[in-house]
Enzyme design. Sequence first.
Site, PDB file in Angstrom:
ATOM      1  N   PHE A 129      -2.730   9.701   5.327  1.00 33.94           N
ATOM      2  CA  PHE A 129      -3.618   8.705   4.725  1.00 33.94           C
ATOM      3  C   PHE A 129      -3.706   7.519   5.696  1.00 33.94           C
ATOM      4  O   PHE A 129      -2.681   7.012   6.152  1.00 33.94           O
ATOM      5  CB  PHE A 129      -3.043   8.259   3.381  1.00 33.94           C
ATOM      6  CG  PHE A 129      -3.988   7.451   2.553  1.00 33.94           C
ATOM      7  CD1 PHE A 129      -4.851   8.061   1.654  1.00 33.94           C
ATOM      8  CD2 PHE A 129      -4.023   6.069   2.662  1.00 33.94           C
ATOM      9  CE1 PHE A 129      -5.728   7.320   0.878  1.00 33.94           C
ATOM     10  CE2 PHE A 129      -4.900   5.311   1.901  1.00 33.94           C
ATOM     11  CZ  PHE A 129      -5.757   5.934   1.000  1.00 33.94           C
ATOM     12  N   ASP A 201       6.273   9.319   1.916  1.00 36.91           N
ATOM     13  CA  ASP A 201       5.300   8.668   1.040  1.00 36.91           C
ATOM     14  C   ASP A 201       4.987   9.654  -0.085  1.00 36.91           C
ATOM     15  O   ASP A 201       4.521  10.773   0.171  1.00 36.91           O
ATOM     16  CB  ASP A 201       4.036   8.309   1.831  1.00 36.91           C
ATOM     17  CG  ASP A 201       3.051   7.495   0.993  1.00 36.91           C
ATOM     18  OD1 ASP A 201       3.060   7.662  -0.249  1.00 36.91           O
ATOM     19  OD2 ASP A 201       2.275   6.725   1.579  1.00 36.91           O
ATOM     20  N   TYR A 226      -0.641   4.139  -9.569  1.00 40.85           N
ATOM     21  CA  TYR A 226      -1.963   4.196 -10.214  1.00 40.85           C
ATOM     22  C   TYR A 226      -2.622   5.564 -10.099  1.00 40.85           C
ATOM     23  O   TYR A 226      -3.695   5.768 -10.627  1.00 40.85           O
ATOM     24  CB  TYR A 226      -2.892   3.095  -9.684  1.00 40.85           C
ATOM     25  CG  TYR A 226      -3.126   3.048  -8.190  1.00 40.85           C
ATOM     26  CD1 TYR A 226      -3.901   3.998  -7.546  1.00 40.85           C
ATOM     27  CD2 TYR A 226      -2.585   2.011  -7.419  1.00 40.85           C
ATOM     28  CE1 TYR A 226      -4.123   3.937  -6.178  1.00 40.85           C
ATOM     29  CE2 TYR A 226      -2.803   1.945  -6.052  1.00 40.85           C
ATOM     30  CZ  TYR A 226      -3.570   2.908  -5.437  1.00 40.85           C
ATOM     31  OH  TYR A 226      -3.783   2.848  -4.083  1.00 40.85           O
ATOM     32  N   LYS A 227      -1.980   6.502  -9.398  1.00 44.70           N
ATOM     33  CA  LYS A 227      -2.535   7.858  -9.304  1.00 44.70           C
ATOM     34  C   LYS A 227      -1.954   8.702 -10.453  1.00 44.70           C
ATOM     35  O   LYS A 227      -2.259   8.449 -11.600  1.00 44.70           O
ATOM     36  CB  LYS A 227      -2.249   8.433  -7.923  1.00 44.70           C
ATOM     37  CG  LYS A 227      -3.007   7.655  -6.834  1.00 44.70           C
ATOM     38  CD  LYS A 227      -2.636   8.039  -5.426  1.00 44.70           C
ATOM     39  CE  LYS A 227      -3.449   7.200  -4.444  1.00 44.70           C
ATOM     40  NZ  LYS A 227      -2.909   7.246  -3.086  1.00 44.70           N
ATOM     41  N   ARG A 375     -12.889  16.903  -3.689  1.00 43.28           N
ATOM     42  CA  ARG A 375     -11.493  16.894  -4.115  1.00 43.28           C
ATOM     43  C   ARG A 375     -11.425  16.914  -5.642  1.00 43.28           C
ATOM     44  O   ARG A 375     -12.102  16.125  -6.307  1.00 43.28           O
ATOM     45  CB  ARG A 375     -10.894  15.583  -3.606  1.00 43.28           C
ATOM     46  CG  ARG A 375      -9.480  15.632  -3.172  1.00 43.28           C
ATOM     47  CD  ARG A 375      -9.101  14.391  -2.403  1.00 43.28           C
ATOM     48  NE  ARG A 375      -9.372  13.136  -3.090  1.00 43.28           N
ATOM     49  CZ  ARG A 375      -8.578  12.070  -3.036  1.00 43.28           C
ATOM     50  NH1 ARG A 375      -7.449  12.129  -2.368  1.00 43.28           N
ATOM     51  NH2 ARG A 375      -8.899  10.954  -3.640  1.00 43.28           N
TER      52      ARG A 375
HETATM   53  C1  LIG Z   1      -3.238   6.197  -2.248  1.00 42.21           C
HETATM   54  C2  LIG Z   1      -2.389   6.108  -1.047  1.00 42.21           C
HETATM   55  C3  LIG Z   1      -2.035   4.868  -0.513  1.00 42.21           C
HETATM   56  C4  LIG Z   1      -2.574   3.618  -1.126  1.00 42.21           C
HETATM   57  O1  LIG Z   1      -2.052   2.464  -0.579  1.00 42.21           O
HETATM   58  P1  LIG Z   1      -2.382   1.049  -1.228  1.00 42.21           P
HETATM   59  O2  LIG Z   1      -1.558   0.119  -0.489  1.00 42.21           O
HETATM   60  O3  LIG Z   1      -2.066   1.173  -2.703  1.00 42.21           O
HETATM   61  O4  LIG Z   1      -3.844   0.802  -1.080  1.00 42.21           O
HETATM   62  C5  LIG Z   1      -1.191   4.844   0.581  1.00 42.21           C
HETATM   63  N1  LIG Z   1      -0.735   5.990   1.136  1.00 42.21           N
HETATM   64  C6  LIG Z   1      -1.076   7.201   0.648  1.00 42.21           C
HETATM   65  C7  LIG Z   1      -0.535   8.434   1.285  1.00 42.21           C
HETATM   66  C8  LIG Z   1      -1.925   7.292  -0.446  1.00 42.21           C
HETATM   67  O5  LIG Z   1      -2.271   8.477  -0.921  1.00 42.21           O
END
Ligand SMILES: *Cc1c(COP(=O)(O)O)cnc(C)c1O
Length: 414
Positions: A129, A201, A226-227, A375
């Site tokens: 990401f 992560d 939040y996911k 997705r």
């Molecule tokens: C959703 C996600 C994020 C989101 O980071 P924010 O700081 O909340 O914007 C970070 N890393 C991964 C791998 C994600 O899937």
Amino acid sequence: MNRQDCLDCDAADPLAGLRQQFALPADVIYLDGNSLGARPAAALARAQDVVAREWGMDLIRSWNTAGWFDLPKRLGDRLGKLIGAAPGEVVVNDTTSLNLFKALAAALHMQEHGAGTGRRVIVTERSNFPTDIYMAEGLASWLARGYEVRLVDSVDQIPDAIDADCAVLMLTHVNYRTGYQHDMAALTAHAHAQGALVIWDLAHSAGAVPVDLHAAGADLAVGCTYKYLNGGPGAPAFIWVPQRHQAAFTQPLSGWWGHANPFAMAPHFVPTEGIGRALCGTQPIVSLTLVECGLEIFEQTDMHAIRAKSLALTDLFIELVEARCASHPLGLVTPRAHALRGSQVSFTHPHGYAVMQALIARGVIGDYREPAIMRFGFTPLYTSFAEVWDAVEILRQILDDKAYDLAARRTAVT
Ligand SMILES: *Cc1c(COP(=O)(O)O)cnc(C)c1O
């Protein structure tokens, strides 16, 4: 397999009753809980109570009387059970990006002041990401001490990329785009054998797949609420620091919430003992309190039941799309092997963005990620087998009728 078979699966589903605890619109099939989880029904009354009573009536007393100040740790202990953490090892706070920054800085510091002095490479995947890569690049250049972010192009190249210069292996356990799931224990063991520390992560793992950080021997971890955890838009993230690393864990965002005695108002920073040192400053309490509503639903089941249904839902979706949309140029990106799959399914289509917009217009909400990837996230707490059937049927109609608009304008969030 027909629709009645799917209804039969729903009738036999031990998790089916949990759907009632979510507030979902009747005309929507929601397949985007991997990006923004649905609202726990209880969150509305909870938000009302926090705003009207805790804030409105009790005012500043609520830091103590409503337990606002301890909330990052209380929620962290509850969340920790989903990821194999012990009590006192997780705090819910800040964003995933920020927690990753803290974890990475702490890991580099541990190496520099431990056995890994002189190691200057952070290994991660090019397909990670983007914010994870950006945060690593930002920290590496800010430190201005020769740190380098090494981007690996395929999973099988990861082991060889971890050499004697590697300080930290930083990976996202389940890939946001493909749904590929790494073997956490094997990669961690390999990295340790090379002298590297490992940060995971869990943004697409926590609440999505069983995770046991201690069993895997992981060093540090971060993730999102939040996911799959249904904490609400922009809800604070989390960071895990196992007890064995807490004494050596120092991070540069040394705000007063991480101080040993914040209300001494002392002029110098002294980190508190334990997981509290991963905190920085005052949290968005209204948002933070809602994280609890999502965790309460997880406490009524367990990750193994969730995983069993997740695999059944994703298997069904793959099978139905491949059988019923066989004449269309769809390409499965997500691994078929269960051990390599998270809780989402991604298909490419040359007009992926337009097709996804057409799906959303008909109430099937997934999302789109470059390049050409549609997705679909599957959240066993509220997704039914009949919805999988109906979603594929709507996809089939859109593709058969070419009922998508190739001129569809890109929205800011895809
Ligand atoms: C959703 C996600 C994020 C989101 O980071 P924010 O700081 O909340 O914007 C970070 N890393 C991964 C791998 C994600 O899937």
